[in-house]
Scaffold this motif. Structure first.
Motif, short mmCIF file in Angstrom:
data_model
loop_
_atom_site.label_atom_id
_atom_site.label_comp_id
_atom_site.label_asym_id
_atom_site.label_seq_id
_atom_site.Cartn_x
_atom_site.Cartn_y
_atom_site.Cartn_z
N ARG A 266 -12.40 -31.10 -5.05
CA ARG A 266 -11.55 -31.83 -4.10
C ARG A 266 -10.77 -32.91 -4.83
O ARG A 266 -11.25 -33.51 -5.78
N GLN A 267 -9.54 -33.12 -4.36
CA GLN A 267 -8.72 -34.24 -4.81
C GLN A 267 -8.32 -35.01 -3.56
O GLN A 267 -7.69 -34.46 -2.66
N THR A 268 -8.68 -36.30 -3.49
CA THR A 268 -8.37 -37.09 -2.31
C THR A 268 -8.12 -38.54 -2.68
O THR A 268 -8.43 -38.97 -3.80
N SER A 269 -7.56 -39.29 -1.76
CA SER A 269 -7.32 -40.71 -1.97
C SER A 269 -8.57 -41.51 -1.62
O SER A 269 -9.38 -41.10 -0.79
N ARG A 270 -8.71 -42.67 -2.25
CA ARG A 270 -9.89 -43.52 -2.01
C ARG A 270 -10.03 -43.87 -0.53
O ARG A 270 -11.13 -43.87 0.02
N GLU A 271 -8.89 -44.15 0.11
CA GLU A 271 -8.95 -44.56 1.52
C GLU A 271 -9.34 -43.41 2.45
O GLU A 271 -9.66 -43.65 3.62
N ASP A 272 -9.32 -42.18 1.96
CA ASP A 272 -9.67 -41.04 2.80
C ASP A 272 -11.11 -40.54 2.58
O ASP A 272 -11.53 -39.57 3.20
N LEU A 273 -11.87 -41.20 1.71
CA LEU A 273 -13.20 -40.72 1.36
C LEU A 273 -14.13 -40.67 2.57
O LEU A 273 -14.88 -39.70 2.76
N THR A 274 -14.11 -41.69 3.40
CA THR A 274 -14.99 -41.71 4.57
C THR A 274 -14.66 -40.57 5.52
O THR A 274 -15.55 -39.87 6.00
N GLY A 275 -13.38 -40.37 5.79
CA GLY A 275 -12.97 -39.27 6.66
C GLY A 275 -13.31 -37.92 6.08
O GLY A 275 -13.69 -36.99 6.80
N CYS A 276 -13.19 -37.79 4.76
CA CYS A 276 -13.53 -36.52 4.11
C CYS A 276 -15.01 -36.18 4.28
O CYS A 276 -15.37 -35.03 4.53
N ARG A 277 -15.86 -37.19 4.15
CA ARG A 277 -17.30 -36.95 4.36
C ARG A 277 -17.58 -36.56 5.81
O ARG A 277 -18.38 -35.67 6.08
N ARG A 278 -16.89 -37.20 6.72
CA ARG A 278 -17.12 -36.91 8.14
C ARG A 278 -16.72 -35.48 8.48
O ARG A 278 -17.42 -34.78 9.22
N TRP A 279 -15.60 -35.03 7.93
CA TRP A 279 -15.07 -33.72 8.29
C TRP A 279 -15.51 -32.60 7.35
O TRP A 279 -15.16 -31.44 7.57
N GLY A 280 -16.24 -32.92 6.32
CA GLY A 280 -16.70 -31.87 5.42
C GLY A 280 -15.65 -31.44 4.42
O GLY A 280 -15.66 -30.31 3.95
N PHE A 281 -14.75 -32.36 4.06
CA PHE A 281 -13.77 -32.09 3.01
C PHE A 281 -14.41 -32.49 1.69
O PHE A 281 -14.03 -33.46 1.05
N GLN A 282 -15.41 -31.73 1.25
CA GLN A 282 -16.14 -32.10 0.05
C GLN A 282 -16.78 -30.86 -0.58
O GLN A 282 -16.95 -29.82 0.07
N ALA A 283 -17.10 -30.98 -1.87
CA ALA A 283 -17.71 -29.87 -2.58
C ALA A 283 -19.04 -29.49 -1.93
O ALA A 283 -19.84 -30.36 -1.56
N GLY A 284 -19.25 -28.20 -1.78
CA GLY A 284 -20.48 -27.71 -1.17
C GLY A 284 -20.36 -27.40 0.30
O GLY A 284 -21.25 -26.76 0.88
N ALA A 285 -19.28 -27.85 0.95
CA ALA A 285 -19.08 -27.58 2.38
C ALA A 285 -18.64 -26.13 2.59
O ALA A 285 -17.88 -25.58 1.79
N LEU A 286 -19.13 -25.53 3.65
CA LEU A 286 -18.81 -24.13 3.95
C LEU A 286 -17.78 -24.07 5.07
O LEU A 286 -18.04 -24.52 6.18
N TRP A 287 -16.62 -23.49 4.75
CA TRP A 287 -15.53 -23.39 5.71
C TRP A 287 -15.15 -21.93 5.98
O TRP A 287 -13.98 -21.60 6.15
N ASP A 288 -16.14 -21.06 6.03
CA ASP A 288 -15.85 -19.67 6.38
C ASP A 288 -15.51 -19.58 7.86
O ASP A 288 -15.93 -20.41 8.66
N GLU A 289 -14.73 -18.58 8.23
CA GLU A 289 -14.26 -18.46 9.60
C GLU A 289 -15.39 -18.15 10.58
O GLU A 289 -15.36 -18.59 11.73
N GLU A 290 -16.39 -17.42 10.13
CA GLU A 290 -17.47 -17.02 11.02
C GLU A 290 -18.23 -18.21 11.56
O GLU A 290 -18.73 -18.17 12.70
N ASN A 291 -18.33 -19.29 10.79
CA ASN A 291 -19.06 -20.48 11.24
C ASN A 291 -18.14 -21.58 11.76
O ASN A 291 -18.44 -22.21 12.77
N ALA A 292 -17.05 -21.82 11.07
CA ALA A 292 -16.16 -22.92 11.45
C ALA A 292 -15.09 -22.50 12.44
O ALA A 292 -14.41 -23.35 13.02
N GLY A 293 -14.92 -21.19 12.65
CA GLY A 293 -13.85 -20.73 13.52
C GLY A 293 -12.53 -20.73 12.77
O GLY A 293 -12.47 -20.87 11.55
N THR A 294 -11.44 -20.58 13.50
CA THR A 294 -10.12 -20.56 12.88
C THR A 294 -9.88 -21.86 12.11
O THR A 294 -9.91 -22.94 12.67
#
Length: 301
Positions: free
Chosen positions: A83-111
């Motif tokens: 992941r590449q993100t700004s320092r000010e977005d780190l908290t939001g990234c953790r909340r939404w799963g924008f981080q290494a190890g997060a699973l974003w396959d369609e079967e679980n997360a939907g579209t």
């Protein structure tokens, strides 16, 4: 916020979410995260992809960071690798799963941009209410598929924002930037895999893949990108069975796709003593397809 309906291509994703996955759009969703040992294992298997994607991810983030986008790289299973993100977005990234190890396959997360890009195998844009899950209504994602040196789908390049901004005025520019970056990553992987071969192009790029071919000194095909394989009807994997693409290569002459295709078909026919059925099998295409190509190219048989 105006109601947004799924664009062409996303309707199929919504159908999969409803019928194949039986996902309730109103159900609570929690990010599925790999454990540290699991992530290390996945990262070791995708080391080259991560290595060649990182410089392009950094460049891409420098272009889109002011719009609130985080850049992510996922593997072919939808697992975020980097992941590449700004320092000010780190908290939001953790909340939404924008981080290494997060699973974003369609079967679980939907579209979503990562999972749906993997399913569709083409660039996708998922804006706010186009997501299947209601809790994702503020998310915006754009993704492009990444292919390895064997022409296989290796992962997804993705930019995603949780700010709920309207990007429609420049959505086309963002999509083109994504596709261009994906091509550059693919080319890095391809050239690293074939460092001693001659690399030629078979024409203009199609979406996120550039039609590159690696030739040895005798003109035999040693490798081809996804776009080249689609154009030439070559299969994924090794290509040793193909006839020589060129008897010689003049580095000052630009190789056109038509000339390359003519040479491949002529070589296949010569190898099989004019047997169209055998030549079609050699090229990995049907007999009827080869007949159509021979007619279109005005080749004698």
């Amino acid at each position: 916020m105006n109601k947004i309906t799924p664009q062409a291509g996303l309707s199929d994703s919504w159908i999969r979410c409803s019928t194949n996955y039986n996902l309730d759009p109103a159900a609570r969703w929690e990010t599925r995260l790999l454990s540290a040992p699991e992530l290390r294992f996945v990262s070791s298997r995708t080391r080259l992809l991560i290595q060649h994607a990182l410089p392009e991810m950094e460049r891409l983030h420098s272009l889109v960071m002011t719009l609130g986008f985080t850049v992510m790289l996922a593997d072919a299973n939808g697992i975020v690798l980097s992941r590449q993100t700004s320092r000010e977005d780190l908290t939001g990234c953790r909340r939404w799963g924008f981080q290494a190890g997060a699973l974003w396959d369609e079967e679980n997360a939907g579209t979503n941009s990562i999972g749906t890009c993997l399913q569709e195998k083409k660039p996708v844009m998922v804006l706010q209410n186009q997501h299947w899950r209601l809790c994702f209504r503020n998310l915006t994602g754009i993704a492009a598929p990444l292919y390895n040196a064997s022409g296989k789908l290796a992962g997804v390049l993705n930019i995603c924002s949780f700010a709920g901004n309207d990007i429609m005025p420049f959505s086309g520019l963002l999509m083109e930037t994504m596709i261009t970056t994906a091509r550059q990553i693919e080319e890095r992987l391809f050239r690293q895999f074939f460092p001693n071969e001659t690399i030629i192009t078979l024409g203009l790029a199609a979406e996120s893949s550039t039609p590159l071919v690696a030739l040895d000194r005798d003109g035999h095909v040693r490798g081809a990108t996804h776009s080249s394989r689609v154009r030439m009807h070559w299969p994924d994997g090794e290509l040793e069975h193909l006839p020589a693409l060129m008897n010689f290569l003049d580095s000052e002459d630009e190789l056109s796709f038509r000339k390359a295709e003519v040479h491949v078909i002529r070589s296949a026919l010569a190898t099989t003593q004019g047997n169209v059925s055998a030549a079609a099998r050699t090229l990995g295409i049907s007999r009827s397809t080869l007949h159509r190509k021979i007619k279109a190219l005005n080749l004698p048989i």
